[in-house]
Design a protein around this motif. Structure first.
Motif, PDB file in Angstrom:
ATOM      1  N   THR A 201       0.831  -1.191   0.000  1.00 45.39           N
ATOM      2  CA  THR A 201       0.000   0.000   0.000  1.00 45.39           C
ATOM      3  C   THR A 201       0.871   1.249   0.000  1.00 45.39           C
ATOM      4  OG1 THR A 201      -1.702  -1.177   1.231  1.00 45.39           O
ATOM      5  CG2 THR A 201      -1.831   1.218   1.220  1.00 45.39           C
ATOM      6  N   GLY A 202       0.532   2.192  -0.871  1.00 40.91           N
ATOM      7  CA  GLY A 202       1.294   3.439  -0.932  1.00 40.91           C
ATOM      8  C   GLY A 202       2.403   3.413  -1.955  1.00 40.91           C
ATOM      9  N   LEU A 203       2.769   2.250  -2.454  1.00 42.34           N
ATOM     10  CA  LEU A 203       3.810   2.155  -3.467  1.00 42.34           C
ATOM     11  C   LEU A 203       3.188   2.363  -4.847  1.00 42.34           C
ATOM     12  CD1 LEU A 203       6.849   1.419  -3.861  1.00 42.34           C
ATOM     13  CD2 LEU A 203       6.095  -0.931  -4.260  1.00 42.34           C
ATOM     14  N   THR A 204       3.762   3.264  -5.607  1.00 45.26           N
ATOM     15  CA  THR A 204       3.237   3.543  -6.943  1.00 45.26           C
ATOM     16  C   THR A 204       3.714   2.465  -7.904  1.00 45.26           C
ATOM     17  OG1 THR A 204       3.283   5.926  -6.509  1.00 45.26           O
ATOM     18  CG2 THR A 204       3.141   5.220  -8.807  1.00 45.26           C
ATOM     19  N   VAL A 205       2.790   1.623  -8.333  1.00 41.57           N
ATOM     20  CA  VAL A 205       3.094   0.552  -9.274  1.00 41.57           C
ATOM     21  C   VAL A 205       2.433   0.891 -10.604  1.00 41.57           C
ATOM     22  CG1 VAL A 205       2.929  -1.918  -9.734  1.00 41.57           C
ATOM     23  CG2 VAL A 205       3.177  -1.111  -7.377  1.00 41.57           C
ATOM     24  N   ARG A 206       3.231   0.995 -11.646  1.00 49.52           N
ATOM     25  CA  ARG A 206       2.734   1.388 -12.953  1.00 49.52           C
ATOM     26  C   ARG A 206       2.638   0.195 -13.880  1.00 49.52           C
ATOM     27  NH1 ARG A 206       7.216   3.282 -12.830  1.00 49.52           N
ATOM     28  NH2 ARG A 206       7.574   4.007 -14.940  1.00 49.52           N
ATOM     29  N   GLN A 207       1.741   0.288 -14.841  1.00 49.02           N
ATOM     30  CA  GLN A 207       1.595  -0.780 -15.819  1.00 49.02           C
ATOM     31  C   GLN A 207       2.778  -0.748 -16.786  1.00 49.02           C
ATOM     32  OE1 GLN A 207      -0.726  -3.253 -15.814  1.00 49.02           O
ATOM     33  NE2 GLN A 207      -1.221  -2.340 -13.825  1.00 49.02           N
ATOM     34  N   PRO A 208       3.157  -1.893 -17.371  1.00 49.09           N
ATOM     35  CA  PRO A 208       4.295  -1.928 -18.287  1.00 49.09           C
ATOM     36  C   PRO A 208       4.169  -0.948 -19.444  1.00 49.09           C
ATOM     37  CG  PRO A 208       3.651  -4.156 -17.687  1.00 49.09           C
ATOM     38  CD  PRO A 208       2.614  -3.240 -17.110  1.00 49.09           C
ATOM     39  N   GLU A 209       2.946  -0.767 -19.969  1.00 53.10           N
ATOM     40  CA  GLU A 209       2.750   0.141 -21.096  1.00 53.10           C
ATOM     41  C   GLU A 209       3.090   1.581 -20.712  1.00 53.10           C
ATOM     42  OE1 GLU A 209       0.501  -1.966 -19.896  1.00 53.10           O
ATOM     43  OE2 GLU A 209       0.568  -3.534 -21.458  1.00 53.10           O
ATOM     44  N   VAL A 210       2.742   1.964 -19.492  1.00 52.14           N
ATOM     45  CA  VAL A 210       3.049   3.316 -19.005  1.00 52.14           C
ATOM     46  C   VAL A 210       4.555   3.466 -18.824  1.00 52.14           C
ATOM     47  CG1 VAL A 210       2.729   4.945 -17.100  1.00 52.14           C
ATOM     48  CG2 VAL A 210       0.793   3.567 -17.911  1.00 52.14           C
ATOM     49  N   ALA A 211       5.164   2.472 -18.190  1.00 46.45           N
ATOM     50  CA  ALA A 211       6.611   2.526 -17.957  1.00 46.45           C
ATOM     51  C   ALA A 211       7.373   2.584 -19.274  1.00 46.45           C
ATOM     52  CB  ALA A 211       7.047   1.301 -17.149  1.00 46.45           C
ATOM     53  N   ALA A 212       6.955   1.797 -20.242  1.00 45.25           N
ATOM     54  CA  ALA A 212       7.638   1.774 -21.532  1.00 45.25           C
ATOM     55  C   ALA A 212       7.560   3.136 -22.211  1.00 45.25           C
ATOM     56  CB  ALA A 212       7.029   0.701 -22.432  1.00 45.25           C
ATOM     57  N   ALA A 213       6.387   3.754 -22.186  1.00 47.45           N
ATOM     58  CA  ALA A 213       6.218   5.066 -22.809  1.00 47.45           C
ATOM     59  C   ALA A 213       7.096   6.108 -22.129  1.00 47.45           C
ATOM     60  CB  ALA A 213       4.750   5.490 -22.756  1.00 47.45           C
ATOM     61  N   GLU A 214       7.168   6.049 -20.812  1.00 49.12           N
ATOM     62  CA  GLU A 214       7.996   7.009 -20.070  1.00 49.12           C
ATOM     63  C   GLU A 214       9.483   6.801 -20.360  1.00 49.12           C
ATOM     64  OE1 GLU A 214       5.105   7.756 -16.196  1.00 49.12           O
ATOM     65  OE2 GLU A 214       6.472   6.053 -16.211  1.00 49.12           O
ATOM     66  N   LEU A 215       9.909   5.562 -20.419  1.00 47.98           N
ATOM     67  CA  LEU A 215      11.313   5.283 -20.706  1.00 47.98           C
ATOM     68  C   LEU A 215      11.698   5.771 -22.099  1.00 47.98           C
ATOM     69  CD1 LEU A 215      11.549   1.686 -19.209  1.00 47.98           C
ATOM     70  CD2 LEU A 215      12.725   3.717 -18.332  1.00 47.98           C
ATOM     71  N   LEU A 216      10.847   5.507 -23.085  1.00 43.67           N
ATOM     72  CA  LEU A 216      11.149   5.933 -24.449  1.00 43.67           C
ATOM     73  C   LEU A 216      11.130   7.461 -24.565  1.00 43.67           C
ATOM     74  CD1 LEU A 216       9.171   3.241 -26.474  1.00 43.67           C
ATOM     75  CD2 LEU A 216      11.648   3.398 -26.167  1.00 43.67           C
ATOM     76  N   ALA A 217      10.235   8.108 -23.817  1.00 45.15           N
ATOM     77  CA  ALA A 217      10.198   9.572 -23.824  1.00 45.15           C
ATOM     78  C   ALA A 217      11.479  10.144 -23.218  1.00 45.15           C
ATOM     79  CB  ALA A 217       8.978  10.076 -23.061  1.00 45.15           C
ATOM     80  N   THR A 218      11.967   9.514 -22.161  1.00 47.16           N
ATOM     81  CA  THR A 218      13.228   9.961 -21.550  1.00 47.16           C
ATOM     82  C   THR A 218      14.386   9.768 -22.510  1.00 47.16           C
ATOM     83  OG1 THR A 218      12.511   9.617 -19.264  1.00 47.16           O
ATOM     84  CG2 THR A 218      14.869   9.463 -19.691  1.00 47.16           C
ATOM     85  N   LEU A 219      14.451   8.624 -23.170  1.00 48.72           N
ATOM     86  CA  LEU A 219      15.531   8.375 -24.129  1.00 48.72           C
ATOM     87  C   LEU A 219      15.512   9.406 -25.254  1.00 48.72           C
ATOM     88  CD1 LEU A 219      15.535   4.476 -24.508  1.00 48.72           C
ATOM     89  CD2 LEU A 219      17.230   5.912 -23.370  1.00 48.72           C
ATOM     90  N   ALA A 220      14.333   9.813 -25.679  1.00 44.65           N
ATOM     91  CA  ALA A 220      14.216  10.768 -26.779  1.00 44.65           C
ATOM     92  C   ALA A 220      14.789  12.135 -26.419  1.00 44.65           C
ATOM     93  CB  ALA A 220      12.753  10.908 -27.192  1.00 44.65           C
ATOM     94  N   GLN A 221      14.885  12.413 -25.117  1.00 46.45           N
ATOM     95  CA  GLN A 221      15.386  13.722 -24.680  1.00 46.45           C
ATOM     96  C   GLN A 221      16.888  13.727 -24.415  1.00 46.45           C
ATOM     97  OE1 GLN A 221      13.339  16.400 -24.715  1.00 46.45           O
ATOM     98  NE2 GLN A 221      11.833  14.935 -25.499  1.00 46.45           N
ATOM     99  N   LEU A 222      17.515  12.571 -24.400  1.00 48.81           N
ATOM    100  CA  LEU A 222      18.937  12.495 -24.065  1.00 48.81           C
ATOM    101  C   LEU A 222      19.804  12.943 -25.236  1.00 48.81           C
ATOM    102  CD1 LEU A 222      19.104   9.092 -22.127  1.00 48.81           C
ATOM    103  CD2 LEU A 222      18.840  11.408 -21.208  1.00 48.81           C
ATOM    104  N   THR A 223      20.982  13.460 -24.910  1.00 42.68           N
ATOM    105  CA  THR A 223      21.956  13.905 -25.898  1.00 42.68           C
ATOM    106  C   THR A 223      23.264  13.162 -25.655  1.00 42.68           C
ATOM    107  OG1 THR A 223      22.926  15.681 -24.573  1.00 42.68           O
ATOM    108  CG2 THR A 223      20.881  16.183 -25.774  1.00 42.68           C
ATOM    109  N   PRO A 224      24.219  13.245 -26.582  1.00 46.95           N
ATOM    110  CA  PRO A 224      25.504  12.582 -26.362  1.00 46.95           C
ATOM    111  C   PRO A 224      26.197  13.012 -25.062  1.00 46.95           C
ATOM    112  CG  PRO A 224      25.283  13.159 -28.660  1.00 46.95           C
ATOM    113  CD  PRO A 224      24.110  13.777 -27.965  1.00 46.95           C
ATOM    114  N   GLN A 225      25.907  14.214 -24.581  1.00 51.90           N
ATOM    115  CA  GLN A 225      26.500  14.677 -23.330  1.00 51.90           C
ATOM    116  C   GLN A 225      25.981  13.879 -22.132  1.00 51.90           C
ATOM    117  OE1 GLN A 225      25.378  16.896 -25.783  1.00 51.90           O
ATOM    118  NE2 GLN A 225      27.531  17.014 -26.404  1.00 51.90           N
ATOM    119  N   ASP A 226      24.847  13.202 -22.297  1.00 50.35           N
ATOM    120  CA  ASP A 226      24.264  12.401 -21.221  1.00 50.35           C
ATOM    121  C   ASP A 226      24.808  10.974 -21.198  1.00 50.35           C
ATOM    122  OD1 ASP A 226      22.420  14.428 -20.308  1.00 50.35           O
ATOM    123  OD2 ASP A 226      21.252  14.036 -22.125  1.00 50.35           O
TER     124      ASP A 226
END
Length: 240
Positions: A201-226
């Motif tokens: 209880t209280g732990l935020t558990v996300r569905q795989p589809e949500v996690a996948a979308a968030e991960l891909l969105a983060t990757l899209a923002q990264l640059t070679p400096q990261d």
């Protein structure tokens, strides 16, 4: 990581594509028009890829290399969605009294050595010029600086080792492919067989589809400096 080349025939690859996050990543990449070809590899795929068998990793990399050559593709994205938190017989340790050499060796084999071998065989396939990314799923509990609760010795240590391997590989990658990125990602707590025994209880558990979308969105923002960094699914840079 964004691609701006017109007519860019990009190949994306998900390793661990039969798992919860892996299958969600695969489905979302298959729906992304930026990729001409999307490939999922796992112990169940053809060719099969088993992190504990380097020969299978070598064969899978050779298969991908042939695809790149035969179909005039560029390997733009590799996501390693593998990992092991517990087994049917061993749960994460709550105390040093529970440390077991076999369990520790298995955790390092899956969480650190296996991904290191993926880097060995797949990083050379990234293009020397142009954007590309290799990302592997780590875990926030692998952060030494963020460790305030203790416990989970094998999982924490193996993910910390993975973070060091990513950082080291990124330095070498920068010399041969300056626009490429190699990063470790924390996916958060995702509803899966891996996390189910630890949901509370209280732990935020996300569905795989949500996690996948968030991960891909983060990757899209990264640059070679990261490259060489350790990032959360929401883009936050995490402490080592």
């Amino acid at each position: 990581m964004t691609n701006t080349n017109k007519g860019y025939r990009a190949l994306s690859l998900v390793i661990g594509a039969s798992g919860g996050i892996g299958s969600a990543l695969l489905a979302q990449l298959q729906a992304d028009p930026r990729y001409a070809r999307v490939l999922g590899l796992s112990r169940r795929s053809n060719p099969a890829l088993d992190l504990l068998d380097e020969a299978s990793i070598t064969a899978a990399a050779s298969h991908v290399k042939a695809l790149i050559h035969d179909q005039s593709l560029t390997l733009a994205l590799v996501v390693d969605a593998t990992g092991m938190l517990h087994t049917a017989t061993h749960q994460p340790e709550k105390s040093w009294a529970q440390l077991d050499a076999t369990q520790m060796a298995q955790a390092f084999a899956v969480n650190a050595i296996g991904p290191a071998l993926l880097m060995k065989h797949f990083l050379p396939l990234l293009p020397a010029q142009g954007p590309a990314c290799f990302a592997t799923l780590s875990a926030k509990v692998g952060s030494i600086g963020d460790n305030r609760l203790g416990g989970w010795y094998s999982y924490r240590a193996s993910k910390a080792a993975l973070n060091q391997l990513v950082h080291t590989a990124a330095i070498e990658l920068r010399r041969r492919a300056p626009q490429a990125i190699c990063v470790a990602l924390h996916p958060g707590t995702v509803h899966s067989a891996l996390s189910q025994p630890f949901a509370k209880t209280g732990l935020t558990v996300r569905q795989p589809e949500v996690a996948a979308a968030e991960l891909l969105a983060t990757l899209a923002q990264l640059t070679p400096q990261d490259s060489g960094g350790f990032f959360s699914y929401d883009g936050e840079e995490l402490p080592w």
